[in-house]
Write an enzyme that holds these catalytic residues in place. Structure first.
Site, PDB file in Angstrom:
ATOM      1  CG  ASP A 185      -1.872   1.146   1.207  1.00  0.00           C
ATOM      2  OD1 ASP A 185      -1.556   2.188   0.593  1.00  0.00           O
ATOM      3  OD2 ASP A 185      -2.960   1.013   1.781  1.00  0.00           O
ATOM      4  CG  HIS A 186       1.393   4.193  -3.235  1.00  0.00           C
ATOM      5  ND1 HIS A 186       0.259   3.764  -3.876  1.00  0.00           N
ATOM      6  CD2 HIS A 186       1.312   5.526  -3.168  1.00  0.00           C
ATOM      7  CE1 HIS A 186      -0.473   4.813  -4.186  1.00  0.00           C
ATOM      8  NE2 HIS A 186       0.142   5.900  -3.771  1.00  0.00           N
ATOM      9  CG  HIS A 221      -4.343   4.527  -0.499  1.00  0.00           C
ATOM     10  ND1 HIS A 221      -3.391   3.556  -0.584  1.00  0.00           N
ATOM     11  CD2 HIS A 221      -4.648   4.867  -1.769  1.00  0.00           C
ATOM     12  CE1 HIS A 221      -3.126   3.313  -1.863  1.00  0.00           C
ATOM     13  NE2 HIS A 221      -3.887   4.097  -2.598  1.00  0.00           N
TER      14      HIS A 221
END
Ligand code: NDP
Length: 518
Positions: free
Chosen positions: A204-205, A267
């Site tokens: 999950d960047h 996010h």
């Protein structure tokens, strides 16, 4: 501006994450090496890690995709990508060293036989580069291809858990991880057939962003915030992830996803869990993720009528953003002209535990909003203000807000009240600002740099664990099911360049609150 005598401050969090260590020699196999993510993010991130001397000497990349390419062509393409997307310019000497570690083989149709070709490629890399047999598999392909690849890695023996002396194996899985609870569970199950949980790194960047990680440092490295970080002092929390962009030609993906799947499931719930978690017993993967998952599990499910009461969805119509006229969602290329996909979602959530009981967490995200910004705003309870009842301008005095800006203008702002200079006592809100860039004067690494390095180091703190993913999907799947049963809203219901549909304002207004203007 940074004062002249301020010493250069090392980011304590990066130290905490073990950036001082160098990973073991290893090969990263990139499935989908001919694709967009590889070009725009992975190769530039890897090159920047190499520039900083953070990769091991023998680090190698084995590109694997169906496109026919020679190793030379792959190296050429990689150079082009890095030139275009690296945050720092290409240095010819470092590039030559880096490029010597780039390999490629065509994946054919990714059937069983093709994995023998991958095994040959990896054996060649191992021979030429002495990578100790350590390997990371990066699934940079569309999600529909994940299962076949994972199965192929299993049957070919390439993913076999380290037998004594044969090195370690890890797998990085891109988002989206499933499209509802059932498909996420299925994918977890498929991964579990081949890999142990500690070998799986679900990206999950957002978690790779410095400012997201800073939420933990801010909360737990300071003595003054934790005592007030609870229902006694906090009135509510707002988490906003606003995008001014539209879908940028990604209709195929977005039509199937929508704002809830694209932003909230991953996010925004990850950020919520960092804001809401209890202090972990150690800054390491298991302890941090144990606390995060407790928050996700404590979120009150949205069922039945609560879906209509506590959520709002929207889709943008034509409008103006950044002084430019833009089309509505349904007019974007390849979007169904009657599409019911939501490009905006707002939710009101309760975390039912002792710290947060009855404190609402409001989440909103949308495309084509007036600006690109992500922030967490902690709204504190209002002071009684009996003393200043007649001296407030404007009336009534707003409550204190602590805003953590995740991007851009990364930083933290505390809004409090001060006396307006003058003979009479008048009170106004003012801001105390911390700007990340100004205080540290260093360019933070890209999220993918942080996350790839952590994976190479075997540190999964910033990756989502199986139970976290499933807890988040459980909540989001309830909302998706609820929306399916409710009458379809009349889309489009907000103008591009506005702050979303009226329903989102109403969600707040019903509680006597309003969205903060970030
Ligand atoms: P692409 O659509 O560009 O696909 C990547 C590569 O995968 C293609 O070049 C193709 O290579 C290969 N591929 C395509 N279809 C298949 C298939 N059915 N079976 C096997 N291989 C296939 O995707 P992206 O690079 O944009 O994204 C990769 C992953 O990363 C996706 O899961 C995406 O959701 C995720 N992601 C991407 C982001 C981005 O900015 N691009 C951002 C966040 C996540 P070839 O035809 O040569 O085999």
């Amino acid at each position: 501006m940074r004062p002249v005598d301020t010493p250069t401050v090392v980011n304590p969090l990066r130290e905490g994450l073990g950036a001082e260590r160098t990973p073991d020699p290893c090969t990263m196999v990139i499935f989908g090496a001919s694709g967009d993510l590889t070009r725009r993010k992975l190769l530039p991130a890897l090159y920047n890690l190499a520039l900083d001397g953070l990769l091991p000497d023998k680090f190698s990349i084995a590109g694997f995709a169906r496109s026919d390419m020679t190793v030379e062509q792959f190296r050429e393409q990689a150079l082009e990508s890095v030139r275009q997307f690296s945050r720092r310019p290409v240095d010819p000497k470092s590039w030559d060293r880096f490029a010597r570690g780039l390999f490629y083989a065509s994946a054919g149709s990714l059937k069983t036989d093709d994995f023998h070709r991958l095994a040959e490629l990896m054996a060649r890399v191992h021979r030429e580069r002495d990578t100790g047999g350590n390997r990371v598999f990066y699934l940079s392909v569309p999600p529909s291809a994940y299962s076949g690849i994972v199965e192929g890695l299993g049957t070919s023996g390439l993913a076999a858990r380290a037998a004594a002396g044969s090195g370690w194996a890890r797998v990085i899985v891109e988002k989206p991880f499933g499209r509802d609870l059932d498909t996420a569970r299925e994918l977890n199950q498929e991964l579990a057939q081949v890999f142990a949980e500690e070998q799986v790194y679900r990206i999950d960047h957002f978690l790779g962003k410095e400012t997201v990680q800073n939420i933990l440092v801010f909360r737990f490295a300071n003595g003054i915030f934790e005592p007030i970080w609870n229902r006694r002092y906090i009135d509510h929390v707002q988490i906003t992830a606003a995008e001014s962009l539209g879908i940028e030609g990604r209709a195929g993906y977005y039509e199937e996803a929508g704002a809830l799947r694209d932003m909230v499931q991953n996010h925004m719930l990850q950020v919520l869990s960092l804001v809401g978690m209890e202090p972990p017993i150690a800054f390491e993967a298991r302890a941090v993720r144990d606390e995060k998952v407790k928050v996700l599990r404590a979120i009150r499910p949205l069922l039945g009528e609560d879906v209509a009461r506590y959520t709002a969805r929207g889709q943008y119509g034509p409008g103006w953003v950044d002084g430019r006229e833009v089309p509505g969602y349904r007019q974007e290329p390849n979007v169904d002209p009657a599409s019911t996909t939501e490009t905006f979602a707002a939710l009101k959530l309760y975390v039912d535990n002792w710290r947060w009981a009855e404190v609402p967490f409001y989440l909103r995200t949308g495309k084509r909003l007036p600006k690109q910004t992500t922030e967490v705003a902690i709204h504190f309870k209002r002071a009684p203000l009996l003393l200043f009842r007649d001296m407030v301008d404007p009336t009534p005095l707003e409550s204190n807000v602590l805003a953590m800006r995740i991007q851009p203008n990364e930083g933290i702002t505390l809004k409090f009240h001060a006396k307006v200079p003058g003979i009479s006592v008048r009170i106004r809100s003012v801001n105390m600002d911390f700007l990340y860039g100004a205080s540290f004067a260093v360019e933070p690494p890209e999220a993918y740099e942080t996350l790839i390095l952590d994976c190479l180091l075997g540190d999964s703190t910033l990756f989502a664990r199986r139970d976290e993913i499933e807890a988040a999907w459980s909540l989001v799947t309830d909302v998706l099911n609820g929306w399916r049963e409710l009458p379809s809203p009349v889309f489009p219901n907000y103008e591009a360049g506005s702050w979303g549909p009226r329903e989102a304002q109403d969600l707040m207004a019903r509680d006597g609150r309003r969205w903060r203007r970030p």
